[in-house]
Scaffold this active site. Structure first.
Site, short mmCIF file in Angstrom:
data_model
loop_
_atom_site.label_atom_id
_atom_site.label_comp_id
_atom_site.label_asym_id
_atom_site.label_seq_id
_atom_site.Cartn_x
_atom_site.Cartn_y
_atom_site.Cartn_z
N ARG A 1 0.86 -1.18 0.00
CA ARG A 1 0.00 0.00 0.00
C ARG A 1 0.90 1.24 0.00
NH1 ARG A 1 -0.64 2.69 5.02
NH2 ARG A 1 -2.65 3.52 4.39
N ASN B 1 1.66 5.21 1.59
CA ASN B 1 1.37 6.29 2.52
C ASN B 1 2.18 7.49 2.04
OD1 ASN B 1 0.24 7.63 4.65
ND2 ASN B 1 1.50 6.64 6.21
N TYR C 1 -1.51 16.20 11.26
CA TYR C 1 -0.78 14.98 11.61
C TYR C 1 0.42 14.77 10.70
CZ TYR C 1 0.33 10.06 12.07
OH TYR C 1 1.00 8.87 12.23
#
Lengths: 357, 205
Positions: free
Chosen positions: A232, A234, A325
């Site tokens: 995946r 990020n 974040y």
């Protein structure tokens, strides 16, 4: 600091560059087009978004199991420097040594298979000979005998492999991060997180818990089978091509976030993409997690018109909690202002690939 | 004084529940400050507190706020009772006792998060399962915080931000807890704007 390897071979391919000080890191035009641009549409929200880690498009970062690109040698030199400065960046609890050997085997076999011109592995029972030509290493050792390696098996092989790694032990129905090496991390601490369970180490991530993301992802990963890795993306943002954005050294690199202007933003602001891959390991039943970092400056990304339009829309419309974040909320307005000049409002095609030339 | 209420803010935060008496060969009871009340409340739930105490080793130290209920616990008549002046002075004895503790031992931890966390870390290092350990948070909510930069641990942190007692940086207390270190994480608050430190507020008492 002295290196325990001898770079120099294949230097027509591997770039000589730095991720600190004068920051000479750049992507060649060829490497920009294979950059793993992480947005497959014009907006972004969390998703588990796992897919099988199978060989992908020729020339892309998915083509091989462990992608080795033009930054390989420079990244390994940077890792050696980080570890010399702070050995706590690599830790392995005592019960994780077998998982370290599993990882060493996986990487050596993959690289020798995928890049025979650079790496080779000869096996005679448990007597193995490993040759890493770009780093000038030719080393014979006994598989599963730690005394024949200069480091523990995880550290030995990850000092020769791009990407941060963690090794997860599985027990009590969850995963435990019981070993790891991180010198190119996006602001998390191996030393603090080592020994934590899945939900504990993800605790600081906003929104995703409430969305059930971590419960679903854990359920998925506990079923991960040997020989069927998954991947995946990020991503985050980094000022300067600084690989080692560690919380440990945050007082040193934090002030660079205030250095952006409209004039220098295209060169200094980098999109930081993590290609995350997960492998079930055969002997230990642990899960190896590879967090491979790719950096591209905004200037470099603007050379692909589709990415230029899309990056503007994603950064402009992102949920403020995520911008906070990911650490770029203070620079978000400046980024949007800069990026808007490259967005002509035209539609973008689905998927993350650049337009065909 | 009852169980200290803790907002369920984060996933790495330890879970605390009232202590319950359980059958076991050895009962290791470790408490500080108001944790003494949790111990006596737990004993009040069993019809045979005398039997539990006859195989109990009770270790106690005053809390960081000065609460000292030594005499109440000493009077219970446990098989062994030990009073330490502080948590660091208590831990060497706990670690020695753990060497001889067998499976089937029960662990009761009560008091501040610092006491519960450090005792739990010592117990888990010996290989006991988490299921043998009960924790009840009572009394002071001051925190034990590791500076992520210099790695030093500051005890009894009451304010946010606070100054690291080792390297002197101004740190904010991140809601991120490590059981291995028995500590929350402290991160430099003025890294991006050196000198721009907001006034400290008392968050933990």
């Amino acid at each position: 600091m002295s290196l325990d390897f001898k770079p120099g071979a294949f230097n027509d391919f591997f770039r000589e560059e730095t991720f600190r000080g004068d920051f000479t890191y750049r992507n060649s035009p060829h490497n920009i087009r294979r950059f793993p641009f992480p947005f497959d549409r014009d907006d972004y929200m969390y998703a588990v978004n796992m897919e099988p880690h199978v060989p992908g498009r020729i020339g892309s970062v998915f083509e091989k199991t462990f992608d080795v690109d033009e930054h390989y040698v420079a990244e390994m030199i940077d890792r050696a420097k980080v570890l010399a400065d702070d050995p706590l960046r690599c830790q392995s609890l005592p019960h994780m040594t077998l998982a370290g050997w599993d990882l060493l085997e996986l990487i050596m076999e993959s690289k020798a298979r995928d890049y025979p011109e650079w790496f080779s592995l000869e096996k005679n029972g448990n007597r193995w000979r490993w040759i890493n030509r770009p780093l000038g290493i030719d080393h014979s050792f006994t598989f599963l005998d730690e005394a024949t390696l200069p480091y523990g098996p995880m550290e030995y092989i990850t000092r020769q492999t791009q990407g941060d790694f963690t090794l997860q032990d599985e027990r009590e129905g969850t995963l435990w991060m019981d070993a790891g090496i991180a010198t190119s991390q996006a602001d998390w601490s191996v030393d603090f997180d080592i020994g934590m369970s899945w939900h504990e180490w993800h605790a600081p991530v906003p929104l995703a818990h409430e969305m059930g993301i971590f419960d679903r992802a854990l359920k998925f990963l506990l079923k991960l089978q040997h020989g069927a890795p998954v991947r995946r993306f990020n991503w985050t943002m980094t000022v300067n091509p600084l690989l080692d954005t560690a919380p440990e050294t945050y007082p040193k690199w934090g002030p660079t976030k205030t250095s952006l202007t409209q004039e220098n933003l295209g060169q200094k602001q980098h999109l930081r993409v993590e290609l995350q891959t997960l492998y079930r390991l055969p002997r230990s039943n642990a899960i190896a997690f590879d967090i491979r970092c790719y950096l591209a400056s905004f200037d470099e990304l603007m050379t692909v018109p589709k990415w230029a339009r899309r990056l503007h829309r994603v950064v402009r419309d992102i949920h403020p909690d995520l911008a906070t974040y990911k650490g770029f909320i203070r620079n978000q307005p400046a980024m949007v202002e800069w990026l808007s000049k490259y967005d002509d409002g035209k539609p973008t095609s689905p998927g993350w690939w650049p337009e065909e030339a | 004084m009852t169980l200290t209420p803790v907002e369920p803010t984060i996933k790495s935060r330890p879970v605390y529940a009232p202590l319950e008496p359980r059958p076991g060969h050895l009962h290791l009871i470790i408490a500080d400050g108001e944790g003494a009340d949790a111990v006596t409340d737990m004993l009040a739930k069993t019809s045979d507190a005398g039997q539990l105490l006859a195989s109990a080793h009770l270790m106690y130290c005053p809390g960081p706020n000065g609460t000292d209920l030594t005499e109440r616990l000493r009077a219970l008549g446990a098989l062994q009772f030990f009073r330490a002046p502080t948590i660091p002075a208590l831990l060497p004895r706990l670690k020695r006792v753990l060497v001889d503790a067998h499976m089937g031992s029960q662990f009761y931890l009560a008091g501040t998060e610092g006491l519960c966390g450090q005792a739990e870390t010592a117990i888990m290092q010996t290989g006991f399962p988490a299921s043998a350990i009960q924790k009840e948070h009572r009394g002071s909510t001051v925190r034990r915080v590791q500076c992520v930069h210099c790695k030093g641990i500051t005890e009894n942190v009451a304010t946010d931000p606070f100054q690291c007692s080792h390297c002197g940086l101004s740190l904010f207390v991140r809601d991120h807890y490590s059981r291995r270190l028995a500590a929350f994480q402290g991160v430099n608050i003025d890294a991006e704007d050196p000198g721009d430190v907001p006034p400290s507020v008392v968050r933990f008492k």
